[in-house]
Every structure is written in C-alpha cells, then in structure tokens.
Design an enzyme around this catalytic site. Structure first.
Site, PDB file in Angstrom:
ATOM      1  CG  ASP A   1      24.114 -30.137   7.556  1.00 49.15           C
ATOM      2  OD1 ASP A   1      23.717 -30.824   6.602  1.00 49.15           O
ATOM      3  OD2 ASP A   1      24.379 -28.931   7.454  1.00 49.15           O
TER       4      ASP A   1
ATOM      5  CG  HIS B   1      25.703 -25.892   0.162  1.00 50.31           C
ATOM      6  ND1 HIS B   1      24.562 -25.757   0.929  1.00 50.31           N
ATOM      7  CD2 HIS B   1      25.297 -25.701  -1.134  1.00 50.31           C
ATOM      8  CE1 HIS B   1      23.533 -25.486   0.144  1.00 50.31           C
ATOM      9  NE2 HIS B   1      23.952 -25.458  -1.117  1.00 50.31           N
TER      10      HIS B   1
ATOM     11  CG  HIS C   1      21.282 -22.054   8.995  1.00 47.70           C
ATOM     12  ND1 HIS C   1      20.602 -21.048   8.329  1.00 47.70           N
ATOM     13  CD2 HIS C   1      21.367 -23.095   8.127  1.00 47.70           C
ATOM     14  CE1 HIS C   1      20.286 -21.479   7.124  1.00 47.70           C
ATOM     15  NE2 HIS C   1      20.728 -22.712   6.969  1.00 47.70           N
TER      16      HIS C   1
END
Length: 452
Positions: A389, A279, A330
């Site tokens: 990210d 996460h 994702h």
C-alpha cells in the site's frame, strides 16, 4: 395507556450496546482464542488448503518463527518471474495472462490467451439499461459501495444465477472479471458528476484493449493514455491479483461459497471485505496520511521534522491517532513485501520520468525512518517492512489516477483471485465452514416486562 416518563436516549442505547458487547481480553486468554485467527507468534492459524497462491514471509524452525525475504507465488510461479516480462508483452497485457493462470491453473498458450481476451471483450459492456438504472440513477460517493451493489444486481441479469454447474460458474466468473472495470469506471464518472458537479463522460469499453488500457480509456475525459501508463497499471493489477487463501477477502469468499450461495453474493462479500481500511482500503489511508504529513511538516526534506511527525503517529498524536504508520507492516511479510519491492522500482522510474523525484524521496524517507522508529518503539527484534500500500498509492498518484479509484482498482485485480478461490471451494469442499465460538454469557432467568 401509561407511558414512560423518561425514554432511553440514543446515548443510553449506545452505552448499553458497548457494555453488553465487549468481550474481556482475559476471556480471550482464558479460552485460548486466537485473535484474528493468529497464533501468539503472529503466524496464521491453518484453516484450509489452496493451490492458487502462496505467500511466504517466514519459516518455522523448531517451532520458532524465522523471518525471511517475502515471496509470492501464483500457481507455483514466483511473482518476480512473472513481472520481469511485464515490459516485453505485446500490448502490455500481462494481467490477462495472470488472470488465466489463477483461474485455470496453468499459463495459457497463445491461442488460449487470444480466446480468453476475446471473451473478455465480449462481456465488458454492461447489460442493456444497467448503466442508466443501476449506476447513473443511484450514484454513490463511494465507488466500492457502488461496486458491491452493482455486482449483486447482476444476479438479476443472469438466467442461471444459482446454478453451480462448473460450465456456468466459469462463465459467471469471466463475465464478472470483464465487467468490474466498466462498473468502477462508470461509478467513478457518476460520482464525479453527481457529487463533485463535474461533466459526465461515459465511454464504452473498447475491443482489443487490455483491462488496464480500458480503465484508463474509460476514466479519462479525453480517453488518452501513454504506453508507459498502461504498462504500469497493468503491472499493478498483476501484483494485486491474489494473495493466498487466508487474506481477509479471499477467506470470506471461501466461507460464503461454502454455504452453496451464488457467485454474485460471494464476490460482493469479498468487495465488502476489501473496502475496509485494514485490507484494501489501506492504500487510501496511506494517501491521507501523506496529505496530513504535508500539511503539518514545514519542510518535508528536513529529516528531523519527518522523524518528529512519524514519532507522533506512533504516539497516537497525529493523523487518525491509531498508532499506525500506514504502508508499513504486514501480517505475513517480515523482511520484505515483493509487491512493494516491484512497485517501488516502478515508482522510482515514473518519478524520474515525470520530474517528481522529491515526491518519491519523501515516500522512501517515510519507509526508512518509519521502520527505524517502529523498531525502537517495539523492540529491535521486530522484523517489519513496507507493504504494497505504501507504493501503490504513490504509483497511482504519479499516474494521475484519482484517490477514490485506488481501492476499486485493487478490486479489479483481486476479482480474478476471488473467482479462482470460489471455483476451488466449490470443486474441492462441499462442507460448510462453521468454526466454533465460546459463549461467555451466563444463564439468566427471564423477567416479565412489568417486573423490569
């Protein structure tokens, strides 16, 4: 008294734990259990309704998942329409406006925004004695762990911690939103002092500064930051503020809140979720992966060498041998992650400004080659994209923000979303969330101790 000749060793206990706690994959198929609450086509299992945030990465047409460019909406407003104003705001405070939108469901007027900022200023300072007793006397080498514990301790500083009256709940949320940046900044300073043996700096938050500005002010020994740095961090906070009710930490917030527990327990639970490398902790995995790449690739500008390293990642032969290229892929987004699109543009701008385009080019090459190799490995039909990210870590690196603050900064942003989801759960559904599990163990007879 008789004693056993052979006592169970730790390894024997581990073996028993593994043998008796591993569910067969065949059982998951047999009972049609949705792994990770995902359907077989990768779409999420519908478990709730929210009016806070919508994440779109595909459509369903005649039962078939059809990839599309990613979209992110806060209270129905496209994130692209929000962030295009990021360089036009007085004091670069788009994040405060975004938090107001998430919490209260509409954009604030100038007067409402001024009042909201004043409330944040009032509560940014921590309770008397809290910094010394909670943060400095009990430092942690992990700031997310420090944040989770610190939020729970705030329960003891609240005169009405369990009161679910909406006036009290909103006040609790505003106080948490204001104090989390201070907690992570002080937690960082304590970590640097007690574990890294550096000088300790505790700078109190300043009135009339936005959240991003205050963080930069508090984490830097000289308090200095540029307007560009503040605006960039503000933008990153906006992009991380929420991601729908189904993301791991927001869903946990709904689950815990449905039990009727207090705000501090609910939000600390969300922090624990976000810490995980699958996460919010993924941005640190990206950073560590890139460090490993630099250590094992002689020439990072040689595409053949990059390709070889990334293939080794996929083959579980490099870095953590997980088979993942962190920063790519994702659960919802297929063709693009809008947050990554925005941060990539900002990273390019910052890299050019700081003379580090070679660093940006490396990340862009990892994105391009990584997607190509993953498609080759898993099938050309795979629709996969860089996620937030990949470029958030690069942006933080270009801002000279220490790696240990990457995930805590994510938490600073997301606490607004968590609080919004908590308010929505308390207001809309008082039924405890309690899904069903299939038990695959069979009935057994109890055997007396002497007969085992």
């Amino acid at each position: 008294m008789d004693y056993c000749d052979i006592q169970a060793t730790n390894q024997q206990l581990v073996t028993m734990a593994m043998q008796n706690n591993t569910i067969s994959k065949d059982d998951f198929k047999k009972y049609n259990i949705k792994h990770g609450l995902r359907n077989s086509n990768g779409t999420g299992v519908l478990v709730g309704i929210t009016g806070i945030c919508n994440v779109e990465g595909y459509t369903i047409e005649d039962g078939v998942k059809v990839p599309q460019e990613g979209r992110l909406y806060y209270r129905g407003i496209d994130i692209y329409n929000i962030v295009r104003h990021s360089d036009r705001r007085p004091g670069k405070r788009l994040f405060e406006e975004t938090m107001f939108l998430l919490l209260f469901g509409q954009l604030p007027t100038a007067c409402e925004l001024e009042s909201f900022n004043a409330m944040l200023d009032e509560y940014r300072n921590l309770p008397a004695g809290y910094t010394e007793n909670m943060i400095l006397k009990i430092p942690s080498h992990d700031i997310m762990n420090k944040l989770q514990r610190s939020i729970l301790v705030l329960y003891s500083h609240d005169d009405r911690p369990d009161d679910l009256d909406m006036e009290n709940l909103v006040l609790q949320c505003i106080k948490l939103i204001a104090r989390v940046p201070t907690i992570i900044s002080y937690g960082f300073q304590a970590k640097r002092h007690y574990f890294d043996h550096q000088s300790l700096f505790i700078h109190p938050p300043q009135n009339n500064l936005g959240t991003a500005e205050n963080i930069l002010y508090m984490i830097r020994s000289d308090n200095k930051y540029t307007e560009t740095e503040a605006a960039t961090l503000d933008l990153a906070l906006v992009l991380h503020a929420d991601h729908g009710g189904g993301n791991n930490s927001a869903f946990a917030t709904h689950v815990v809140s449905s039990s009727g527990t207090d705000t501090y327990s609910a939000i600390s639970t969300a922090v624990g979720c976000l810490k995980g490398p699958k996460h919010g902790g993924a941005n640190i995995r990206v950073r560590e992966m890139m460090l490993d790449l630099n250590a094992n690739v002689d020439n990072i500008e040689d595409e053949a060498q990059l390709r070889d390293y990334l293939q080794k990642l996929i083959n579980r032969e490099a870095y953590d041998r997980s088979g993942l290229i962190y920063g790519i892929g994702h659960a919802v987004y297929t063709k693009s992650d809008p947050r990554s699109v925005v941060l990539k543009d900002k990273a390019r701008e910052l890299a050019a400004e700081k003379g580090k385009m070679n660093l940006f080019n490396l990340y862009e090459s990892v994105e391009r080659i990584g997607i190509e190799l993953l498609k080759k490995a898993k099938g050309e039909h795979l629709d996969i994209c860089a996620n937030v990210d990949l470029y958030s870590g690069l942006v933080y690196q270009l801002l000279d923000i220490p790696q240990e603050l990457y995930t805590p900064l994510f938490a600073v942003a997301r606490v607004a979303g968590w609080c919004a989801h908590r308010i929505e759960q308390v207001m809309s559904d008082n039924k405890i969330i309690r899904p069903a599990y299939v038990c695959v163990s069979h009935e057994k007879e109890y055997i007396a101790l002497d007969n085992r």
